[in-house]
Design an enzyme around this catalytic site. Structure first.
Site, PDB file in Angstrom:
ATOM      1  N   ARG A  75       1.485  11.807  -9.782  1.00 63.33           N
ATOM      2  CA  ARG A  75       1.990  10.462  -9.499  1.00 63.33           C
ATOM      3  C   ARG A  75       3.443  10.277  -9.930  1.00 63.33           C
ATOM      4  O   ARG A  75       4.177   9.494  -9.333  1.00 63.33           O
ATOM      5  CB  ARG A  75       1.147   9.405 -10.209  1.00 63.33           C
ATOM      6  N   GLU A  85       0.848  -1.195   0.000  1.00 64.98           N
ATOM      7  CA  GLU A  85       0.000   0.000   0.000  1.00 64.98           C
ATOM      8  C   GLU A  85       0.881   1.242   0.000  1.00 64.98           C
ATOM      9  O   GLU A  85       1.944   1.257   0.628  1.00 64.98           O
ATOM     10  CB  GLU A  85      -0.908  -0.028   1.228  1.00 64.98           C
ATOM     11  N   ASP A  86       0.438   2.278  -0.705  1.00 67.24           N
ATOM     12  CA  ASP A  86       1.206   3.520  -0.740  1.00 67.24           C
ATOM     13  C   ASP A  86       1.088   4.288   0.571  1.00 67.24           C
ATOM     14  O   ASP A  86       2.075   4.735   1.124  1.00 67.24           O
ATOM     15  CB  ASP A  86       0.810   4.394  -1.934  1.00 67.24           C
ATOM     16  N   ASP A 132      -4.162   5.874   5.696  1.00 74.70           N
ATOM     17  CA  ASP A 132      -4.779   7.072   6.253  1.00 74.70           C
ATOM     18  C   ASP A 132      -5.790   6.607   7.302  1.00 74.70           C
ATOM     19  O   ASP A 132      -5.410   6.280   8.422  1.00 74.70           O
ATOM     20  CB  ASP A 132      -5.430   7.860   5.115  1.00 74.70           C
ATOM     21  N   PHE A 134      -1.735  16.521   3.147  1.00 72.41           N
ATOM     22  CA  PHE A 134      -2.072  15.851   1.904  1.00 72.41           C
ATOM     23  C   PHE A 134      -0.824  15.770   1.029  1.00 72.41           C
ATOM     24  O   PHE A 134      -0.284  16.789   0.614  1.00 72.41           O
ATOM     25  CB  PHE A 134      -3.207  16.566   1.159  1.00 72.41           C
TER      26      PHE A 134
END
Length: 180
Positions: free
Chosen positions: A165, A99-100, A103, A152
Protein backbone atom coordinates in the site's frame (compact mmCIF):
# COMPACT_ATOMS: atom_id res chain seq x y z
CA UNK A 1 10.98 -0.42 -8.21
CA UNK A 2 9.90 -3.03 -5.68
CA UNK A 3 11.32 -6.51 -6.48
CA UNK A 4 7.85 -8.14 -6.35
CA UNK A 5 6.65 -6.06 -9.28
CA UNK A 6 6.82 -6.80 -12.98
CA UNK A 7 6.80 -3.10 -13.85
CA UNK A 8 5.60 0.33 -12.81
CA UNK A 9 2.30 1.02 -14.54
CA UNK A 10 1.74 4.63 -13.38
CA UNK A 11 4.66 6.59 -11.92
CA UNK A 12 4.43 8.99 -8.99
CA UNK A 13 4.52 12.21 -11.02
CA UNK A 14 1.80 11.01 -13.38
CA UNK A 15 -0.37 9.97 -10.41
CA UNK A 16 0.03 13.32 -8.68
CA UNK A 17 -0.71 15.29 -11.85
CA UNK A 18 -3.90 13.32 -12.47
CA UNK A 19 -5.07 13.60 -8.85
CA UNK A 20 -4.55 17.37 -9.04
CA UNK A 21 -6.61 17.50 -12.25
CA UNK A 22 -9.39 15.45 -10.64
CA UNK A 23 -9.41 17.79 -7.62
CA UNK A 24 -9.67 20.82 -9.88
CA UNK A 25 -12.54 19.24 -11.84
CA UNK A 26 -14.40 18.40 -8.62
CA UNK A 27 -13.87 21.91 -7.24
CA UNK A 28 -15.27 23.48 -10.41
CA UNK A 29 -18.23 21.10 -10.63
CA UNK A 30 -19.21 21.52 -6.98
CA UNK A 31 -18.62 25.26 -6.58
CA UNK A 32 -22.31 25.84 -5.77
CA UNK A 33 -22.70 22.81 -3.52
CA UNK A 34 -23.13 24.06 0.04
CA UNK A 35 -21.49 21.04 1.67
CA UNK A 36 -19.17 18.59 -0.07
CA UNK A 37 -18.53 15.21 1.55
CA UNK A 38 -16.01 12.69 0.29
CA UNK A 39 -16.70 9.09 1.28
CA UNK A 40 -13.62 6.91 0.96
CA UNK A 41 -13.92 3.17 0.61
CA UNK A 42 -11.35 1.72 3.01
CA UNK A 43 -8.62 0.75 2.97
CA UNK A 44 -7.46 1.19 -0.60
CA UNK A 45 -8.76 4.71 -1.24
CA UNK A 46 -7.09 6.30 1.80
CA UNK A 47 -3.94 7.67 0.15
CA UNK A 48 -5.80 8.73 -2.98
CA UNK A 49 -8.54 10.44 -0.97
CA UNK A 50 -6.05 12.37 1.17
CA UNK A 51 -4.26 13.71 -1.89
CA UNK A 52 -7.55 14.38 -3.69
CA UNK A 53 -9.01 16.26 -0.74
CA UNK A 54 -5.98 18.55 -0.56
CA UNK A 55 -6.21 19.24 -4.30
CA UNK A 56 -9.89 20.29 -4.26
CA UNK A 57 -9.08 23.67 -2.73
CA UNK A 58 -12.35 24.23 -0.88
CA UNK A 59 -13.84 23.08 2.40
CA UNK A 60 -14.45 19.35 2.31
CA UNK A 61 -15.81 16.96 4.91
CA UNK A 62 -14.92 13.31 4.70
CA UNK A 63 -15.85 9.97 6.14
CA UNK A 64 -14.97 6.38 5.37
CA UNK A 65 -16.87 3.19 4.81
CA UNK A 66 -15.27 -0.25 4.90
CA UNK A 67 -16.49 -3.11 2.77
CA UNK A 68 -14.82 -6.30 1.68
CA UNK A 69 -15.08 -8.73 -1.19
CA UNK A 70 -11.46 -9.81 -1.74
CA UNK A 71 -9.86 -10.94 1.51
CA UNK A 72 -6.35 -12.22 0.74
CA UNK A 73 -7.26 -13.21 -2.82
CA UNK A 74 -6.66 -11.58 -6.20
CA UNK A 75 -10.26 -12.25 -7.25
CA UNK A 76 -13.45 -10.80 -5.78
CA UNK A 77 -15.61 -13.30 -3.96
CA UNK A 78 -18.69 -11.62 -5.44
CA UNK A 79 -20.13 -11.13 -1.96
CA UNK A 80 -19.81 -7.64 -0.48
CA UNK A 81 -19.80 -7.27 3.29
CA UNK A 82 -20.15 -3.98 5.22
CA UNK A 83 -17.41 -3.82 7.86
CA UNK A 84 -17.65 -0.13 8.91
CA UNK A 85 -20.48 2.29 8.22
CA UNK A 86 -20.38 6.09 7.99
CA UNK A 87 -20.35 8.30 11.05
CA UNK A 88 -21.67 11.36 9.15
CA UNK A 89 -25.26 11.97 8.15
CA UNK A 90 -25.09 12.60 4.38
CA UNK A 91 -28.75 13.58 3.83
CA UNK A 92 -28.98 16.74 1.74
CA UNK A 93 -25.23 16.91 1.07
CA UNK A 94 -23.22 16.63 -2.13
CA UNK A 95 -21.43 13.29 -1.73
CA UNK A 96 -18.61 11.87 -3.80
CA UNK A 97 -17.66 8.24 -3.28
CA UNK A 98 -13.88 7.89 -3.57
CA UNK A 99 -12.69 4.48 -4.76
CA UNK A 100 -9.18 3.26 -5.54
CA UNK A 101 -10.10 0.81 -8.31
CA UNK A 102 -13.21 -0.38 -10.08
CA UNK A 103 -12.90 -4.00 -11.09
CA UNK A 104 -16.13 -6.01 -11.29
CA UNK A 105 -18.15 -3.01 -10.06
CA UNK A 106 -19.93 -5.07 -7.38
CA UNK A 107 -18.42 -3.29 -4.38
CA UNK A 108 -19.00 0.16 -5.81
CA UNK A 109 -22.60 -0.62 -6.79
CA UNK A 110 -23.25 -1.92 -3.26
CA UNK A 111 -21.83 1.26 -1.66
CA UNK A 112 -23.59 3.55 -4.17
CA UNK A 113 -26.98 1.93 -3.55
CA UNK A 114 -26.45 1.97 0.23
CA UNK A 115 -25.60 5.68 0.26
CA UNK A 116 -28.33 6.62 -2.23
CA UNK A 117 -30.93 5.37 0.27
CA UNK A 118 -29.64 8.02 2.72
CA UNK A 119 -30.94 10.89 0.55
CA UNK A 120 -27.85 12.89 -0.41
CA UNK A 121 -28.52 15.99 -2.54
CA UNK A 122 -26.10 14.52 -5.10
CA UNK A 123 -24.14 11.27 -5.23
CA UNK A 124 -21.17 10.93 -7.57
CA UNK A 125 -18.25 8.55 -7.98
CA UNK A 126 -14.55 9.33 -8.28
CA UNK A 127 -12.27 6.38 -9.04
CA UNK A 128 -8.53 6.48 -9.46
CA UNK A 129 -8.32 3.30 -11.55
CA UNK A 130 -10.83 1.64 -13.83
CA UNK A 131 -10.65 -1.84 -15.36
CA UNK A 132 -13.44 -1.68 -17.95
CA UNK A 133 -12.88 -5.20 -19.32
CA UNK A 134 -13.55 -6.72 -15.86
CA UNK A 135 -16.90 -5.00 -15.31
CA UNK A 136 -19.81 -7.24 -14.28
CA UNK A 137 -22.06 -4.41 -13.05
CA UNK A 138 -22.52 -1.07 -14.76
CA UNK A 139 -21.63 1.92 -12.58
CA UNK A 140 -21.57 5.58 -13.62
CA UNK A 141 -18.12 7.03 -12.88
CA UNK A 142 -18.19 10.83 -12.77
CA UNK A 143 -14.46 11.40 -12.20
CA UNK A 144 -11.96 8.83 -13.49
CA UNK A 145 -8.21 8.80 -13.10
CA UNK A 146 -6.93 6.07 -15.42
CA UNK A 147 -8.29 3.16 -17.41
CA UNK A 148 -5.92 0.24 -16.91
CA UNK A 149 -5.56 -3.25 -18.38
CA UNK A 150 -6.69 -6.38 -16.57
CA UNK A 151 -3.58 -6.86 -14.44
CA UNK A 152 -3.24 -7.14 -10.68
CA UNK A 153 -1.93 -3.79 -9.46
CA UNK A 154 -0.64 -2.57 -6.10
CA UNK A 155 0.70 0.64 -4.62
CA UNK A 156 -0.69 4.07 -3.73
CA UNK A 157 -3.12 2.41 -1.31
CA UNK A 158 -3.83 -0.76 -3.28
CA UNK A 159 -2.64 -4.00 -1.73
CA UNK A 160 -2.21 -7.70 -1.97
CA UNK A 161 -2.71 -9.33 1.45
CA UNK A 162 -2.19 -5.93 3.14
CA UNK A 163 1.22 -5.39 1.50
CA UNK A 164 2.49 -2.76 -0.97
CA UNK A 165 0.00 0.00 0.00
CA UNK A 166 2.84 2.41 0.79
CA UNK A 167 4.41 2.37 -2.68
CA UNK A 168 4.20 5.89 -4.18
CA UNK A 169 3.29 4.55 -7.64
CA UNK A 170 1.03 1.90 -9.18
CA UNK A 171 2.81 -1.30 -10.15
CA UNK A 172 1.88 -4.63 -11.67
CA UNK A 173 2.38 -7.40 -9.13
CA UNK A 174 4.35 -10.40 -10.37
CA UNK A 175 2.16 -13.54 -10.49
CA UNK A 176 4.92 -15.47 -8.71
CA UNK A 177 3.91 -13.57 -5.54
CA UNK A 178 0.31 -14.79 -5.49
CA UNK A 179 0.33 -18.08 -7.41
CA UNK A 180 2.39 -20.24 -5.09
Amino acid sequence: MHPDLERVLIDTATLQNRVQALGTAIAQATVNAPELVLVGILKGSLIFMADLMRSIGREVCYDCIAVSSYGASTESSGVVRLNKDLDLDIAGKHVIIVEDIIDSGLTLKYVHDLLLRRNPAALEICALLNKPERRNVNVQVDYRGFDIPNEFVVGYGLDYAERYRNLPYIGVLSPRVYTH
